[in-house]
Enzyme design. Sequence first.
Site, PDB file in Angstrom:
ATOM      1  N   ASP A 172      25.637   0.824  58.066  1.00  9.49           N
ATOM      2  CA  ASP A 172      25.055   1.704  57.375  1.00  9.49           C
ATOM      3  C   ASP A 172      23.859   2.589  58.154  1.00  9.49           C
ATOM      4  O   ASP A 172      23.499   2.226  58.937  1.00  9.49           O
ATOM      5  CB  ASP A 172      24.118   0.887  56.403  1.00  9.49           C
ATOM      6  CG  ASP A 172      23.422   2.083  55.986  1.00  9.49           C
ATOM      7  OD1 ASP A 172      23.915   2.563  54.592  1.00  9.49           O
ATOM      8  OD2 ASP A 172      22.035   1.542  55.772  1.00  9.49           O
TER       9      ASP A 172
ATOM     10  N   GLU B 251      29.930   3.762  56.689  1.00 10.45           N
ATOM     11  CA  GLU B 251      29.528   4.951  55.662  1.00 10.45           C
ATOM     12  C   GLU B 251      30.053   6.490  56.079  1.00 10.45           C
ATOM     13  O   GLU B 251      28.891   6.736  57.313  1.00 10.45           O
ATOM     14  CB  GLU B 251      28.366   4.417  54.770  1.00 10.45           C
ATOM     15  CG  GLU B 251      28.831   5.069  53.744  1.00 10.45           C
ATOM     16  CD  GLU B 251      27.495   5.334  52.243  1.00 10.45           C
ATOM     17  OE1 GLU B 251      26.994   4.986  51.902  1.00 10.45           O
ATOM     18  OE2 GLU B 251      26.716   4.470  53.184  1.00 10.45           O
TER      19      GLU B 251
ATOM     20  N   ASP C 200      19.271  -1.991  53.509  1.00  7.45           N
ATOM     21  CA  ASP C 200      20.200  -1.701  54.172  1.00  7.45           C
ATOM     22  C   ASP C 200      21.026  -2.568  55.160  1.00  7.45           C
ATOM     23  O   ASP C 200      22.387  -2.484  54.665  1.00  7.45           O
ATOM     24  CB  ASP C 200      19.190  -0.844  55.602  1.00  7.45           C
ATOM     25  CG  ASP C 200      18.056   0.389  55.369  1.00  7.45           C
ATOM     26  OD1 ASP C 200      18.796   1.019  54.730  1.00  7.45           O
ATOM     27  OD2 ASP C 200      17.575   0.438  56.454  1.00  7.45           O
TER      28      ASP C 200
END
Length: 411
Positions: free
Chosen positions: A192, A276, A356
């Site tokens: 992330d 991502e 996160d």
Amino acid sequence: MQLRYNFRVYPTPGQQQALARAFGCARVVFNDGLRARQAAREAGLPYVSDAELSKQVITQAKTTEARAWLGEVSAVVLQQALADLNTAYRNFFASVTGRRKGRKVAPPRLRSRKDNRQAIRFTANARFKVLVNGRLRLPKIGDLDVRWSRQLPSAPSSVTVIKDAAGRYFASFVVQTSDEPLPERDAEVGIDLGLTHFAVLSDGTKVAAPKFLWRAARKLKRLQQDLSRKQRGSNNRKKAVVKVARAHAKVADTRRDWQHKLSTAIIRDNQAVYVEDLCVAGLGRTRLAKSVHDAGWASFVGMLEYKAARYGRTFAKINRFAPTSQTCSACGRVDGPKPLHIRSWTCPCGQVHDRDVNAAINVLAAGRAESPNACGAQVRPAPVPAPRGEAGIHPDATRCSARSAEGIPVL
Ligand SMILES: [Zn+2]
């Protein structure tokens, strides 16, 4: 896979003059070509073909008094400048017609002698040569002193000589490299790319942007403020411009080195890496965080991608609309949007999440689900092409490639 290898070069004053002349000639040919096409368009004439343009602005131009000096530089350098123009046009057309995805590409623009970055490219048929004494022989420039920080893995197919805004010279070689699959690992990781940390891994590791990067960015900001107070056209302003350029170069170099270490470690330790695919521009952040992280993420993801391809790892970007920060990684419940200040939350299932890390775990899960080789078969990603446009398509002509300039696989 084609990779770029960059080395600092130290031209003598005479060679600097020859390079300046070559930069200038390449710029003139590029601009003449652009004007010829613009004029044809305004006159309602068809698009001037690549071959016709080359004849007009190189072969015939050399015979005129106004452009006779084009003969003083390597013809390959001039042809490559036109090749850049042609590429810029093709990218623009592809973008207009929707064949090219991503950010819109603007039509090519005139190059200026005041551009921050000057570049010329020599291909193999220009007969550039690395001599036994380590010097780089360039036609009509001379034998350049190169600081070889490592060996080239094979003979380069082209070399671009760059002068950056800080006045430094580089030789950037494109080299064909063979893949070097690493021993297989069991671990897979989701990443992330966050606001509070540069990256958070699904195993709980949080990677902060290093302090030296923040310090460098702060210094850069201060220098930019100094610059904005200087009077236009003054000598002090010129000095301030160079200082800003040097600080910029330093931030970029430092960030790249650090990202290389981080991306190499992640690729070495994991068989599959999922990230991502986020839209960085849409995120609200402070100006300073922007200078520390920006380009940072794009180039970091680019490094992961090409290293995965080179070392036999799986790599995939996860659709950025997957609600990774809202979904409980334990039970799969989608719990609604979470404002940014909420760093941890408890799902009704009882699981307490670090925002996160939870997102990174979801990225990993989504990657495993989407990836065609979820069952373990090795699917190789497409090879990373050597970035083109290196020899100075105007920075604004192809925003995408300009932005990724730092993300180029550079070793
Ligand atoms: Zn839950």
